[in-house]
Design a protein around this motif. Sequence first.
Motif, mmCIF file in Angstrom:
data_model
loop_
_atom_site.group_PDB
_atom_site.id
_atom_site.type_symbol
_atom_site.label_atom_id
_atom_site.label_comp_id
_atom_site.label_asym_id
_atom_site.label_seq_id
_atom_site.Cartn_x
_atom_site.Cartn_y
_atom_site.Cartn_z
ATOM 1 N N GLN A 26 44.481 37.552 54.371
ATOM 2 C CA GLN A 26 43.725 38.794 54.268
ATOM 3 C C GLN A 26 43.719 39.479 55.627
ATOM 4 O O GLN A 26 43.819 38.821 56.671
ATOM 5 C CB GLN A 26 42.285 38.486 53.844
ATOM 6 C CG GLN A 26 42.177 37.859 52.457
ATOM 7 C CD GLN A 26 40.870 37.111 52.277
ATOM 8 O OE1 GLN A 26 40.685 36.016 52.817
ATOM 9 N NE2 GLN A 26 39.949 37.710 51.538
ATOM 10 N N GLN B 250 46.598 51.717 58.052
ATOM 11 C CA GLN B 250 45.620 52.745 57.666
ATOM 12 C C GLN B 250 44.208 52.174 57.600
ATOM 13 O O GLN B 250 43.253 52.889 57.286
ATOM 14 C CB GLN B 250 45.979 53.333 56.305
ATOM 15 C CG GLN B 250 47.094 54.384 56.338
ATOM 16 C CD GLN B 250 48.478 53.784 56.289
ATOM 17 O OE1 GLN B 250 48.712 52.835 55.563
ATOM 18 N NE2 GLN B 250 49.378 54.327 57.083
ATOM 19 N N GLY B 251 44.089 50.866 57.809
ATOM 20 C CA GLY B 251 42.780 50.225 57.709
ATOM 21 C C GLY B 251 42.451 49.772 56.294
ATOM 22 O O GLY B 251 41.318 49.398 56.001
ATOM 23 N N THR B 252 43.454 49.807 55.425
ATOM 24 C CA THR B 252 43.261 49.362 54.040
ATOM 25 C C THR B 252 43.384 47.842 53.967
ATOM 26 O O THR B 252 44.210 47.245 54.658
ATOM 27 C CB THR B 252 44.336 50.014 53.140
ATOM 28 O OG1 THR B 252 44.273 51.423 53.322
ATOM 29 C CG2 THR B 252 44.116 49.676 51.673
ATOM 30 N N VAL B 253 42.551 47.246 53.120
ATOM 31 C CA VAL B 253 42.544 45.783 53.016
ATOM 32 C C VAL B 253 43.848 45.276 52.404
ATOM 33 O O VAL B 253 44.350 45.821 51.423
ATOM 34 C CB VAL B 253 41.337 45.319 52.165
ATOM 35 C CG1 VAL B 253 41.450 43.832 51.824
ATOM 36 C CG2 VAL B 253 40.032 45.604 52.896
ATOM 37 N N ILE B 254 44.363 44.218 53.009
ATOM 38 C CA ILE B 254 45.496 43.468 52.462
ATOM 39 C C ILE B 254 44.953 42.113 52.031
ATOM 40 O O ILE B 254 44.221 41.462 52.789
ATOM 41 C CB ILE B 254 46.597 43.265 53.524
ATOM 42 C CG1 ILE B 254 47.248 44.602 53.875
ATOM 43 C CG2 ILE B 254 47.643 42.260 53.034
ATOM 44 C CD1 ILE B 254 48.295 44.482 54.996
ATOM 45 N N THR C 156 43.169 53.296 63.278
ATOM 46 C CA THR C 156 43.977 54.515 63.161
ATOM 47 C C THR C 156 44.050 55.313 64.472
ATOM 48 O O THR C 156 44.637 56.392 64.500
ATOM 49 C CB THR C 156 43.423 55.422 62.037
ATOM 50 O OG1 THR C 156 42.036 55.649 62.296
ATOM 51 C CG2 THR C 156 43.572 54.762 60.667
ATOM 52 N N PHE D 41 44.096 43.816 57.410
ATOM 53 C CA PHE D 41 44.143 45.270 57.217
ATOM 54 C C PHE D 41 45.531 45.785 57.552
ATOM 55 O O PHE D 41 46.200 45.241 58.434
ATOM 56 C CB PHE D 41 43.119 45.964 58.133
ATOM 57 C CG PHE D 41 41.714 45.516 57.879
ATOM 58 C CD1 PHE D 41 40.932 46.143 56.912
ATOM 59 C CD2 PHE D 41 41.169 44.458 58.590
ATOM 60 C CE1 PHE D 41 39.629 45.720 56.669
ATOM 61 C CE2 PHE D 41 39.875 44.018 58.357
ATOM 62 C CZ PHE D 41 39.102 44.656 57.392
ATOM 63 N N ASP D 42 45.945 46.864 56.870
ATOM 64 C CA ASP D 42 47.202 47.511 57.214
ATOM 65 C C ASP D 42 46.943 48.603 58.260
ATOM 66 O O ASP D 42 45.815 48.744 58.761
ATOM 67 C CB ASP D 42 47.908 48.036 55.957
ATOM 68 C CG ASP D 42 47.199 49.233 55.322
ATOM 69 O OD1 ASP D 42 46.269 49.804 55.940
ATOM 70 O OD2 ASP D 42 47.585 49.596 54.199
#
Length: 181
Positions: A121, A126-130, A27, A123-124
């Motif tokens: 797999q 925002q650092g959220t897991v994909i 971020t 991260f997006d």
Amino acid sequence: MAIRTILKMGDPRLLEPAHPVDIELITSTPVQEVIDDLLHTMHAANGAGLAAPQIGVGQQIVVFGFDHNPRYPDAEPVPKTILINPVISILSDLEEEDWEGCLSVPGMRAKVPRYTHIRYQGFDRQGTVIDRTVKDFHARVVQHECDHLIGKLFPMRVKDFRHFGFTDVLFPNLRDSSVID
Ligand code: NI
């Protein structure tokens, strides 16, 4: 935000493995700026995807996705995605060949074999897991983009060079001369 120059095949930076992004820094402004530049540059070029090494940034960041892409008029939509530090798992040994192009290999396309069923797999922004399990064209786009992070361009994946040529010759009715990114 800027539209950046896309490096072309022959530039040694396209052959270098990219470094993972420190999760704590996803971020941060420098990383967010790279993401914005990737998105702007991809859209300006009507690309289906773009990887950070293609703009000279050696970090594991790719962007891809579209509702409709004039460079791939028949392709199924792929969700717009920013993917950081991707890891691909192959879920089936089945491979299929289909046409690909690349903004770093302008004006050329080839039939490239890709796995048809993968999990990816990462991260997006925002650092959220994909964590997604996908097939077919979506799986193809992800494999193409992630190849850029290990220094591979689509011509290095071609098995049958009879299916490698200039886009305007192969697809004379396609308005855009330059198909994945
Ligand atoms: Ni490419």
